[in-house]
Write a protein that holds these residues in place. Sequence first.
Motif, PDB file in Angstrom:
ATOM      1  N   GLY A 139     -33.207  59.505  79.420  1.00 36.85           N
ATOM      2  CA  GLY A 139     -33.681  60.750  80.015  1.00 36.85           C
ATOM      3  C   GLY A 139     -33.089  62.004  79.422  1.00 36.85           C
ATOM      4  N   PHE A 140     -32.448  61.898  78.263  1.00 44.14           N
ATOM      5  CA  PHE A 140     -31.852  63.061  77.600  1.00 44.14           C
ATOM      6  C   PHE A 140     -32.198  63.051  76.118  1.00 44.14           C
ATOM      7  CE2 PHE A 140     -28.800  62.110  81.060  1.00 44.14           C
ATOM      8  CZ  PHE A 140     -28.802  63.331  81.725  1.00 44.14           C
ATOM      9  N   THR A 141     -32.287  64.248  75.547  1.00 43.83           N
ATOM     10  CA  THR A 141     -32.363  64.356  74.094  1.00 43.83           C
ATOM     11  C   THR A 141     -30.951  64.358  73.533  1.00 43.83           C
ATOM     12  OG1 THR A 141     -32.439  66.774  74.273  1.00 43.83           O
ATOM     13  CG2 THR A 141     -34.548  65.610  74.058  1.00 43.83           C
ATOM     14  N   LEU A 142     -30.823  63.904  72.288  1.00 45.01           N
ATOM     15  CA  LEU A 142     -29.524  63.912  71.608  1.00 45.01           C
ATOM     16  C   LEU A 142     -29.443  65.064  70.613  1.00 45.01           C
ATOM     17  CD1 LEU A 142     -29.719  60.967  72.799  1.00 45.01           C
ATOM     18  CD2 LEU A 142     -28.194  60.281  70.973  1.00 45.01           C
ATOM     19  N   TYR A 143     -30.334  66.005  70.748  1.00 44.36           N
ATOM     20  CA  TYR A 143     -30.363  67.232  69.960  1.00 44.36           C
ATOM     21  C   TYR A 143     -30.765  68.349  70.921  1.00 44.36           C
ATOM     22  CZ  TYR A 143     -35.394  66.614  70.391  1.00 44.36           C
ATOM     23  OH  TYR A 143     -36.655  66.470  70.908  1.00 44.36           O
ATOM     24  N   ALA A 190     -36.490  55.605  82.249  1.00 44.51           N
ATOM     25  CA  ALA A 190     -35.269  56.367  82.509  1.00 44.51           C
ATOM     26  C   ALA A 190     -34.438  55.640  83.555  1.00 44.51           C
ATOM     27  CB  ALA A 190     -35.604  57.778  82.990  1.00 44.51           C
ATOM     28  N   PRO A 191     -33.135  55.886  83.612  1.00 50.19           N
ATOM     29  CA  PRO A 191     -32.315  55.309  84.685  1.00 50.19           C
ATOM     30  C   PRO A 191     -32.714  55.899  86.037  1.00 50.19           C
ATOM     31  CG  PRO A 191     -30.950  56.060  82.846  1.00 50.19           C
ATOM     32  CD  PRO A 191     -32.319  56.608  82.620  1.00 50.19           C
ATOM     33  N   PRO A 192     -32.623  55.115  87.111  1.00 52.67           N
ATOM     34  CA  PRO A 192     -33.023  55.610  88.441  1.00 52.67           C
ATOM     35  C   PRO A 192     -32.244  56.839  88.894  1.00 52.67           C
ATOM     36  CG  PRO A 192     -32.765  53.224  88.454  1.00 52.67           C
ATOM     37  CD  PRO A 192     -32.234  53.703  87.135  1.00 52.67           C
ATOM     38  N   ASN A 193     -30.968  56.939  88.475  1.00 54.50           N
ATOM     39  CA  ASN A 193     -30.128  58.061  88.921  1.00 54.50           C
ATOM     40  C   ASN A 193     -30.096  59.208  87.926  1.00 54.50           C
ATOM     41  OD1 ASN A 193     -28.744  56.769  86.909  1.00 54.50           O
ATOM     42  ND2 ASN A 193     -26.763  56.697  87.997  1.00 54.50           N
ATOM     43  N   SER A 194     -31.014  59.220  86.978  1.00 50.39           N
ATOM     44  CA  SER A 194     -31.004  60.262  85.947  1.00 50.39           C
ATOM     45  C   SER A 194     -31.594  61.551  86.498  1.00 50.39           C
ATOM     46  CB  SER A 194     -31.815  59.809  84.740  1.00 50.39           C
ATOM     47  OG  SER A 194     -33.164  59.566  85.103  1.00 50.39           O
ATOM     48  N   LEU A 248     -43.393  62.014  89.729  1.00 47.21           N
ATOM     49  CA  LEU A 248     -43.862  61.512  88.436  1.00 47.21           C
ATOM     50  C   LEU A 248     -43.424  60.079  88.158  1.00 47.21           C
ATOM     51  CD1 LEU A 248     -43.267  64.669  86.205  1.00 47.21           C
ATOM     52  CD2 LEU A 248     -45.324  64.002  87.484  1.00 47.21           C
ATOM     53  N   ILE A 249     -42.733  59.470  89.108  1.00 44.89           N
ATOM     54  CA  ILE A 249     -42.264  58.093  88.938  1.00 44.89           C
ATOM     55  C   ILE A 249     -43.300  57.139  89.532  1.00 44.89           C
ATOM     56  CG2 ILE A 249     -40.414  56.462  89.419  1.00 44.89           C
ATOM     57  CD1 ILE A 249     -39.630  58.834  87.609  1.00 44.89           C
ATOM     58  N   THR A 250     -43.671  56.117  88.774  1.00 42.86           N
ATOM     59  CA  THR A 250     -44.679  55.173  89.241  1.00 42.86           C
ATOM     60  C   THR A 250     -44.031  54.009  89.991  1.00 42.86           C
ATOM     61  OG1 THR A 250     -46.645  53.918  88.591  1.00 42.86           O
ATOM     62  CG2 THR A 250     -44.737  53.845  87.101  1.00 42.86           C
ATOM     63  N   ALA A 251     -44.847  53.128  90.566  1.00 41.79           N
ATOM     64  CA  ALA A 251     -44.325  52.062  91.434  1.00 41.79           C
ATOM     65  C   ALA A 251     -45.201  50.822  91.326  1.00 41.79           C
ATOM     66  CB  ALA A 251     -44.288  52.550  92.879  1.00 41.79           C
ATOM     67  N   ASP A 252     -44.672  49.696  91.855  1.00 43.58           N
ATOM     68  CA  ASP A 252     -45.461  48.465  91.876  1.00 43.58           C
ATOM     69  C   ASP A 252     -46.297  48.410  93.149  1.00 43.58           C
ATOM     70  OD1 ASP A 252     -43.802  47.612  93.948  1.00 43.58           O
ATOM     71  OD2 ASP A 252     -42.656  46.218  92.707  1.00 43.58           O
ATOM     72  N   VAL A 253     -46.993  47.301  93.352  1.00 43.91           N
ATOM     73  CA  VAL A 253     -47.939  47.201  94.454  1.00 43.91           C
ATOM     74  C   VAL A 253     -47.246  47.243  95.818  1.00 43.91           C
ATOM     75  CG1 VAL A 253     -47.984  44.674  94.564  1.00 43.91           C
ATOM     76  CG2 VAL A 253     -50.050  45.988  95.186  1.00 43.91           C
ATOM     77  N   ASP A 278     -33.528  47.751  86.850  1.00 43.73           N
ATOM     78  CA  ASP A 278     -32.613  48.900  86.844  1.00 43.73           C
ATOM     79  C   ASP A 278     -33.175  50.096  86.093  1.00 43.73           C
ATOM     80  OD1 ASP A 278     -30.646  47.477  88.305  1.00 43.73           O
ATOM     81  OD2 ASP A 278     -29.936  46.530  86.459  1.00 43.73           O
ATOM     82  N   THR A 279     -34.489  50.219  86.078  1.00 45.76           N
ATOM     83  CA  THR A 279     -35.145  51.300  85.339  1.00 45.76           C
ATOM     84  C   THR A 279     -36.322  51.827  86.147  1.00 45.76           C
ATOM     85  OG1 THR A 279     -34.553  50.300  83.217  1.00 45.76           O
ATOM     86  CG2 THR A 279     -36.372  51.860  83.187  1.00 45.76           C
ATOM     87  N   VAL A 280     -36.576  53.134  86.033  1.00 44.40           N
ATOM     88  CA  VAL A 280     -37.808  53.707  86.562  1.00 44.40           C
ATOM     89  C   VAL A 280     -38.666  54.159  85.384  1.00 44.40           C
ATOM     90  CG1 VAL A 280     -36.788  54.441  88.745  1.00 44.40           C
ATOM     91  CG2 VAL A 280     -36.799  56.024  86.800  1.00 44.40           C
ATOM     92  N   TRP A 281     -39.964  54.318  85.639  1.00 38.74           N
ATOM     93  CA  TRP A 281     -40.904  54.662  84.572  1.00 38.74           C
ATOM     94  C   TRP A 281     -41.702  55.898  84.946  1.00 38.74           C
ATOM     95  CZ3 TRP A 281     -41.653  51.860  79.951  1.00 38.74           C
ATOM     96  CH2 TRP A 281     -40.837  50.716  79.836  1.00 38.74           C
ATOM     97  N   LEU A 282     -41.744  56.854  84.022  1.00 35.03           N
ATOM     98  CA  LEU A 282     -42.606  58.006  84.182  1.00 35.03           C
ATOM     99  C   LEU A 282     -44.062  57.554  84.117  1.00 35.03           C
ATOM    100  CD1 LEU A 282     -40.752  60.510  81.833  1.00 35.03           C
ATOM    101  CD2 LEU A 282     -40.702  60.496  84.330  1.00 35.03           C
TER     102      LEU A 282
END
Length: 488
Positions: free
Chosen positions: A119-123, A172-176, A185-190, A198-202
């Motif tokens: 969830g972060f850029t490195l630049y 992204a990590p859930p706590n990001s 903007l976070i999606t979910a299952d049924v 241990d991950t969430v998805w945009l």
Amino acid sequence: MAILRTVQPTFFKKAALQTSSLPPQDKVSVAVGQTLDVQYAFRVGNHCLVNLVRPLGTVGQLGYFFLPHVQVTLQELRAVWLTNVDSEVLNSRSNLQQALATLNALGFNTLYPVVWNRGFTLYPSSIAQEFTGASVMPNSSFENRDMLAELIEAAKPFNFRVIPWFEYGLKAPPNSPIAARNPHLITADVQGNEIKNDTVWLNPTHPEVQQFMIDLIADLVARYEVAGVQLDDNFGLPTELGYDSFTRALYRQTNQDQSMPLNPRDPVRVQWLTDQITGLFRRIFRVTKSRRDALISLSPNPLGFSRQNYAVDWQLWEREGLVEELVLQVYRSSLASFTAEIDKPEVTEARFHIPVAIGVLTGLRTQAVSFSSIREQVQTTRQKQFAGSSCFFYETLFYEQLSPQKVVRNASDLQTLFPANSATRGADLQKTTVPDASQDAPLQESMPDLIAGRIEAEVKPQSNWIVLISRFISSLLSSFISNLTSRR
């Protein structure tokens, strides 16, 4: 830098297809005897992809020549992923400079540095600042510096291709902060669960997510002198997800008011998700290309797994011309399973359209990979005439084991497998496979012999200081690797 010389009237074109099938704006006629400065040239079946120093007509800098029509030195695509996990290679300018000198001595020519992680850029990125609340990863190794600018500067003397890698894609990590600031903007299952492994998805169907990804990638390409950008297997969506309220409503709206099937594996639903992600990829391609003629690289999982599990049809993208370099992740422990994957029709067919390299696992912190396994897989990609290979990842290229104690690889083994002078000589082209309909014209039976006589190594002399540096680096490579353990 190499020189390309035409030995027949030919065309420089945007695709490795029959010239007559291309529209006028996608091809430029080139007379016999022309010489062109080339930054690199990779094998693509009986064509070669070249990046010209100066644009040529409506095609630009990046395009294809039919091999029998030119003299040019072909490089092996020799790449490595540079990570910020289990590695300090990106943590300072001096680490970058030392790493690039070492990789150059082993003939590497392509770098995939991570620029989007957790969830972060490195630049530094104003796009990331607005969306995530941080312009760069809040880590002392990346704050108050521009890692990507430093890498590009360090790469220039060695003529590396720098292709920033958006590793985390849509996850992204859930706590990001990106998840905390944008819960809608976070999606979910049924069942409504948002966290998977241990991950969430945009949500790739949401306009805000789409615009963020487009802006993030296009902004980087506009601001940095990069050879391309790379997305990987995390640019997609686990097919169990996509049951958030926004996506359900969009499905109903675009499917004649029908509800989304509750079975995540329903083929109609999976195809719909695949179409949404393909639409986003098309937009990323189009906008990125409008900013710079940068190559679009993709590093996916094998096709069947990608389609079924992540709603990604990279074969369709490749056939549409949206993928200009394919680096297939084939992380297998046995040579038989490795070979079975790279022999699949979709892989061998792509090899005649674009540069196809094979991602080889050199190890993980928790998984050691022997040098013999790496050697077998790299040599197999060479025997099957792929454009090259990419090692995952930098640290395990030089260490056979990272944990619980580092074990350094043998320097002479690496030098033997990756000789610094890796250009393809004319004799190697006698192995050219029988052409198919994608090629300009049928080769005569004697053509391989003619090619062998025509295509020769013709490289501009390097300036004295580069030659001296290269020789110095080569002489120090063995001692450098042996000192890595004490330095770390």
